[in-house]
Design a protein around this motif. Structure first.
Motif, mmCIF file in Angstrom:
data_model
loop_
_atom_site.group_PDB
_atom_site.id
_atom_site.type_symbol
_atom_site.label_atom_id
_atom_site.label_comp_id
_atom_site.label_asym_id
_atom_site.label_seq_id
_atom_site.Cartn_x
_atom_site.Cartn_y
_atom_site.Cartn_z
ATOM 1 N N VAL A 189 -56.004 -6.615 71.644
ATOM 2 C CA VAL A 189 -56.822 -7.825 71.448
ATOM 3 C C VAL A 189 -56.962 -8.611 72.757
ATOM 4 O O VAL A 189 -58.031 -8.646 73.358
ATOM 5 N N PRO A 192 -58.837 -5.303 65.148
ATOM 6 C CA PRO A 192 -58.684 -5.887 66.492
ATOM 7 C C PRO A 192 -59.973 -6.480 67.041
ATOM 8 O O PRO A 192 -59.936 -7.484 67.762
ATOM 9 N N CYS A 214 -60.378 -9.933 65.724
ATOM 10 C CA CYS A 214 -59.452 -10.825 66.435
ATOM 11 C C CYS A 214 -60.004 -11.188 67.809
ATOM 12 O O CYS A 214 -59.938 -12.350 68.232
ATOM 13 N N ARG A 215 -60.566 -10.208 68.484
ATOM 14 C CA ARG A 215 -61.134 -10.460 69.800
ATOM 15 C C ARG A 215 -62.297 -11.445 69.719
ATOM 16 O O ARG A 215 -62.422 -12.359 70.545
#
Length: 227
Positions: A36, A124, A127-128
């Protein structure tokens, strides 16, 4: 694991050891760095602090999973494991955990981002994206604060110029230039702005070019009485 992630983890854990703290980053925290934060920040970990200790309003020590600061960007990042919150804490401990977050966010210009272990492992990219949104929000908040500061500065400057005009009767470009240490052009623009909003009146002897500025009669009386 990316080499820069490994290097960062080793440096964090070495710092813990030097401080006499027996702490290691867990698997999910390392995965967060690798999947991330790292890819989104080109594996540059400058400004990122792990297990960052802060004081709460009671004077107690609190630890953040991660804290990132770079310029106007200030982000708290918490990564919560499912079992950690369901099985690992009593209701009172969980309340205290949430209270910690509120204290931190309310204490300053902080953005709090929370991820679950499941999000880090399986989502992920989500999340990024949310991390990037947090960065953007920090910059927007900082921009509004700067605007507020500029407005406050102009209000103070305006008050000083008007007071100077009351004292002198007629205020000229060179007076403002000398008082504030600015160029004559800048001083002229400030006086023009104050004339435009009615704070000052242009002084034109025999209706020719402006030779100075004075305050409206009502303002002069108001300033002179100190009311």
């Amino acid at each position: 694991m990316h080499p820069e992630v490994r290097k960062y983890v080793e440096s964090v854990e070495e710092k813990f050891r030097r401080g006499g703290i027996d702490t290691r980053l867990n698997e999910i925290e390392c995965m967060f760095l690798d999947q991330v934060f790292g890819p989104e920040f080109s594996f540059n970990f400058n400004g990122l602090h792990a297990q960052f200790r802060v004081k709460d309003y009671k004077g107690g020590n609190r630890f953040l999973d991660f804290y990132y600061e770079s310029g106007d960007i200030r982000i708290i990042i918490e990564i919560d494991g499912y079992r950690y919150h369901v099985d690992g804490l009593t209701a009172q401990q969980y309340d205290d955990h949430q209270e910690r977050q509120n204290d931190l966010v309310l204490s300053g210009r902080w953005i709090l981002v929370r991820f679950t272990a499941n999000m880090v492992m399986k989502k992920p990219m989500l999340c990024r994206r949310q991390l990037v949104q947090a960065v953007g929000k920090c910059l927007i908040v900082a921009h509004h604060c700067q605007i507020s500061t500029v407005d406050h500065l102009w209000a103070k400057r305006k008050s000083e110029i008007v007071s100077l005009a009351v004292q002198r009767g007629i205020i000229k470009v060179q007076h403002v230039s000398q008082r504030f240490g600015v160029t004559r052009k800048t001083a002229y623009l400030w006086l023009q702005k104050l004339a435009h909003d009615g704070s000052l009146l242009p002084h034109r002897p025999t209706n020719r070019r402006i030779t100075g500025y004075s305050v409206p009669s009502g303002t002069r009386c108001h300033e002179g009485t100190g009311h």
